[in-house]
Write a protein that holds these residues in place. Structure first.
Motif, PDB file in Angstrom:
ATOM      1  N   PHE A  61     -17.577 -20.762 -12.779  1.00  0.00           N
ATOM      2  CA  PHE A  61     -17.848 -20.012 -11.545  1.00  0.00           C
ATOM      3  C   PHE A  61     -18.827 -18.844 -11.794  1.00  0.00           C
ATOM      4  O   PHE A  61     -19.920 -19.096 -10.849  1.00  0.00           O
ATOM      5  N   ALA A  62     -18.872 -18.369 -13.043  1.00  0.00           N
ATOM      6  CA  ALA A  62     -20.020 -17.359 -13.296  1.00  0.00           C
ATOM      7  C   ALA A  62     -21.171 -18.025 -13.415  1.00  0.00           C
ATOM      8  O   ALA A  62     -22.249 -17.582 -12.792  1.00  0.00           O
ATOM      9  N   ALA A  63     -21.334 -19.167 -14.039  1.00  0.00           N
ATOM     10  CA  ALA A  63     -22.352 -20.206 -14.254  1.00  0.00           C
ATOM     11  C   ALA A  63     -22.959 -20.591 -12.966  1.00  0.00           C
ATOM     12  O   ALA A  63     -24.226 -20.724 -12.661  1.00  0.00           O
ATOM     13  N   GLY A  64     -21.957 -20.834 -12.171  1.00  0.00           N
ATOM     14  CA  GLY A  64     -22.316 -21.436 -10.748  1.00  0.00           C
ATOM     15  C   GLY A  64     -23.258 -20.378  -9.675  1.00  0.00           C
ATOM     16  O   GLY A  64     -23.394 -20.527  -8.663  1.00  0.00           O
ATOM     17  N   GLY A  65     -22.926 -18.939 -10.009  1.00  0.00           N
ATOM     18  CA  GLY A  65     -23.819 -18.267  -9.213  1.00  0.00           C
ATOM     19  C   GLY A  65     -23.040 -17.028  -8.849  1.00  0.00           C
ATOM     20  O   GLY A  65     -23.211 -16.079  -7.862  1.00  0.00           O
ATOM     21  N   ASP A 332     -17.881  -6.221   3.575  1.00  0.00           N
ATOM     22  CA  ASP A 332     -18.912  -6.213   2.841  1.00  0.00           C
ATOM     23  C   ASP A 332     -19.359  -7.209   1.755  1.00  0.00           C
ATOM     24  O   ASP A 332     -20.503  -7.394   1.470  1.00  0.00           O
ATOM     25  N   PHE A 333     -18.310  -8.051   1.380  1.00  0.00           N
ATOM     26  CA  PHE A 333     -18.480  -9.279   0.555  1.00  0.00           C
ATOM     27  C   PHE A 333     -17.361 -10.296   1.124  1.00  0.00           C
ATOM     28  O   PHE A 333     -16.311  -9.776   1.570  1.00  0.00           O
ATOM     29  N   ILE A 334     -17.469 -11.402   0.648  1.00  0.00           N
ATOM     30  CA  ILE A 334     -16.441 -12.607   0.932  1.00  0.00           C
ATOM     31  C   ILE A 334     -16.054 -13.260  -0.379  1.00  0.00           C
ATOM     32  O   ILE A 334     -16.883 -13.365  -1.280  1.00  0.00           O
ATOM     33  N   SER A 335     -15.051 -13.649  -0.294  1.00  0.00           N
ATOM     34  CA  SER A 335     -14.283 -14.512  -1.500  1.00  0.00           C
ATOM     35  C   SER A 335     -13.992 -16.003  -0.880  1.00  0.00           C
ATOM     36  O   SER A 335     -13.565 -16.031  -0.030  1.00  0.00           O
ATOM     37  N   LEU A 336     -14.293 -16.989  -1.782  1.00  0.00           N
ATOM     38  CA  LEU A 336     -13.940 -18.370  -1.630  1.00  0.00           C
ATOM     39  C   LEU A 336     -12.747 -18.851  -2.386  1.00  0.00           C
ATOM     40  O   LEU A 336     -12.787 -18.749  -3.569  1.00  0.00           O
ATOM     41  N   GLY A 337     -11.987 -19.804  -1.668  1.00  0.00           N
ATOM     42  CA  GLY A 337     -10.787 -20.440  -2.653  1.00  0.00           C
ATOM     43  C   GLY A 337     -11.201 -21.904  -2.698  1.00  0.00           C
ATOM     44  O   GLY A 337     -11.859 -22.445  -3.468  1.00  0.00           O
ATOM     45  N   ARG A 338     -11.022 -22.442  -1.567  1.00  0.00           N
ATOM     46  CA  ARG A 338     -11.341 -23.927  -1.509  1.00  0.00           C
ATOM     47  C   ARG A 338     -12.690 -24.397  -1.572  1.00  0.00           C
ATOM     48  O   ARG A 338     -13.187 -25.223  -2.404  1.00  0.00           O
ATOM     49  N   LEU A 341     -13.173 -24.185  -5.222  1.00  0.00           N
ATOM     50  CA  LEU A 341     -12.743 -25.214  -6.097  1.00  0.00           C
ATOM     51  C   LEU A 341     -13.451 -26.519  -5.702  1.00  0.00           C
ATOM     52  O   LEU A 341     -13.575 -27.312  -6.691  1.00  0.00           O
ATOM     53  N   THR A 342     -13.952 -26.736  -4.685  1.00  0.00           N
ATOM     54  CA  THR A 342     -14.802 -27.905  -4.479  1.00  0.00           C
ATOM     55  C   THR A 342     -16.401 -27.842  -5.253  1.00  0.00           C
ATOM     56  O   THR A 342     -16.833 -28.798  -5.799  1.00  0.00           O
ATOM     57  N   HIS A 343     -16.684 -26.770  -5.246  1.00  0.00           N
ATOM     58  CA  HIS A 343     -18.091 -26.641  -6.018  1.00  0.00           C
ATOM     59  C   HIS A 343     -18.080 -25.218  -6.634  1.00  0.00           C
ATOM     60  O   HIS A 343     -18.269 -24.200  -5.976  1.00  0.00           O
ATOM     61  N   ALA A 344     -17.938 -25.337  -8.020  1.00  0.00           N
ATOM     62  CA  ALA A 344     -17.922 -24.198  -8.792  1.00  0.00           C
ATOM     63  C   ALA A 344     -19.314 -23.479  -8.904  1.00  0.00           C
ATOM     64  O   ALA A 344     -19.395 -22.250  -8.983  1.00  0.00           O
TER      65      ALA A 344
END
Length: 383
Positions: A61-65, A332-338, A341-344
């Protein structure tokens, strides 16, 4: 209460630049507005230690930005906190040490990582430490245990926690936060959502207590406030502390606060007055009105009543939806789950103009662990 910078100044239009604007959360500087949501993966060792496979997972996830990675819920003590078999924890020093390489690999990719601290309470469905479950009151939880976390049938009837057990649970959160800082985490997120212990105390129909933790909304919030204060006292200055809040629960998906916006105002004012650095709200669809057919979303209500950054979660893997929440200044910021998981590498793909695929539920079935996800991806590639 913490002040912060980084709120977006724009004309209300959704622009990709919103998602990639920097943000300060407490003393933590994030390079963008994209976080990985906490997602239970039940992939630790049987005794709750993080593994090399988990390090690969979080590093990606960190490598993916993603600017911020929030771990799955980590149980906080070896009494009644653990919710699921093979759930990771921060309940002892061996578990702490197992997280160090995970944190180092996220940091090496330029990411930041926060440990979510969780006590399952009455919703525990896999705990090798105790044969019983505990909650605010002896009320049978609604719904069924979750099969993809190795559960089956009804939840067990919990026992009402004693005053001593409540104090021990608070201390468990504090000790877990101290271990998180020792492991190198950038902060912790207190899990006060989704029907777990702190949410059970907040919810009137699962909290029938007649002591200082029951009755009024202020009393039902007391345990969350005490946990926040204990966690803050256990960590050094600059260590980020967030809180997750929701209406719906994993076993009661459509639950809403009975007092509507008045309850939301009181809850978020109380939480925002504590020494926290952000609030993380989660709904199925984060942009929808929190109550009824119109009105503000839950994230927008949090942002109105608490002067800390608000992290919004809920079906925001569509970039236009995510950008809209930011541009309307609902969060102020957003978090993604699905989406994560689909695209790290979801953020990198967005920057490059690459398409985002639909979420494949096979990644979480029949068991929502990393082994199943790897097998499923291999089968899809061969098909």
């Amino acid at each position: 209460m913490n002040t912060f910078t980084g709120r977006l100044e724009n004309d209300g239009r959704a622009t990709p630049a919103n998602l990639f604007a920097p943000l300060r959360v407490g003393k933590l500087h994030l390079p963008n507005r994209l976080a990985v949501a906490p997602m239970t993966r039940v992939s630790a060792t049987a005794d709750g230690r993080a593994t090399g496979q988990m390090a690969d997972y979080y590093e990606a996830f960190a490598a993916g930005g993603f600017g911020l990675v929030i771990t799955e819920g980590l149980y906080t003590d070896k009494a009644h906190a653990q919710g699921y078999l093979f759930q990771p924890g921060l309940a002892d020093d061996a578990q702490r040490d197992a997280w160090r390489p995970v944190v180092e690999r996220v940091h090496a990719q330029g990411g930041r990582i926060v440990a979510q601290l969780m006590h399952a309470g009455a919703l525990s469905q896999g705990n090798p430490h105790r044969p019983t479950t505990k909650g605010p009151s002896a009320v049978l939880p609604a719904g069924q245990q979750m099969a993809f976390y190795r559960g089956q049938g009804q939840y067990r009837m919990p026992e009402a926690m004693t005053a001593h057990e409540i104090r021990a649970a608070v201390e468990g959160f504090a000790q877990a936060a101290r271990r998180a800082q020792q492991a190198g985490f950038d902060g912790v997120e207190i899990h006060g959502a989704n029907g777990y212990l702190l949410d059970q105390f907040l919810t009137a129909h699962t909290n029938l207590r007649d002591d200082r933790y029951g009755g009024s909304l202020d009393n039902r919030l007391r345990l969350t406030v005490e946990v926040i204060q204990a966690v803050r006292q256990s960590a050094s200055a600059g260590f980020v502390v967030g809180v997750r809040s929701s209406q719906g629960k994993v076993n009661d998906f459509t639950h809403q606060w009975p007092g509507g916006q008045d309850d939301a105002a009181r809850i978020f004012c109380t939480l925002g007055a504590q020494a926290i650095d952000y609030l993380h709200t989660t709904e199925f669809e984060a942009w929808r009105p929190a109550f009824g057919e119109s009105g503000p979303s839950l994230a927008a209500l949090a942002r109105t009543h608490a002067s800390v950054p608000v992290l919004a979660n809920g079906s925001l893997h569509d970039a236009a939806r995510a950008e809209g929440v930011l541009s309307r200044q609902e969060a102020d910021f957003i978090s993604l789950g699905r989406g994560a998981l689909t695209h790290a590498d979801w953020p990198a793909r967005l920057r490059a103009g690459m398409p985002h695929e639909e979420f494949d539920r096979g990644l979480l079935a029949p068991i929502a662990d990393l082994d199943n996800a790897a097998r499923h991806r291999a089968q899809v590639q061969l098909a």
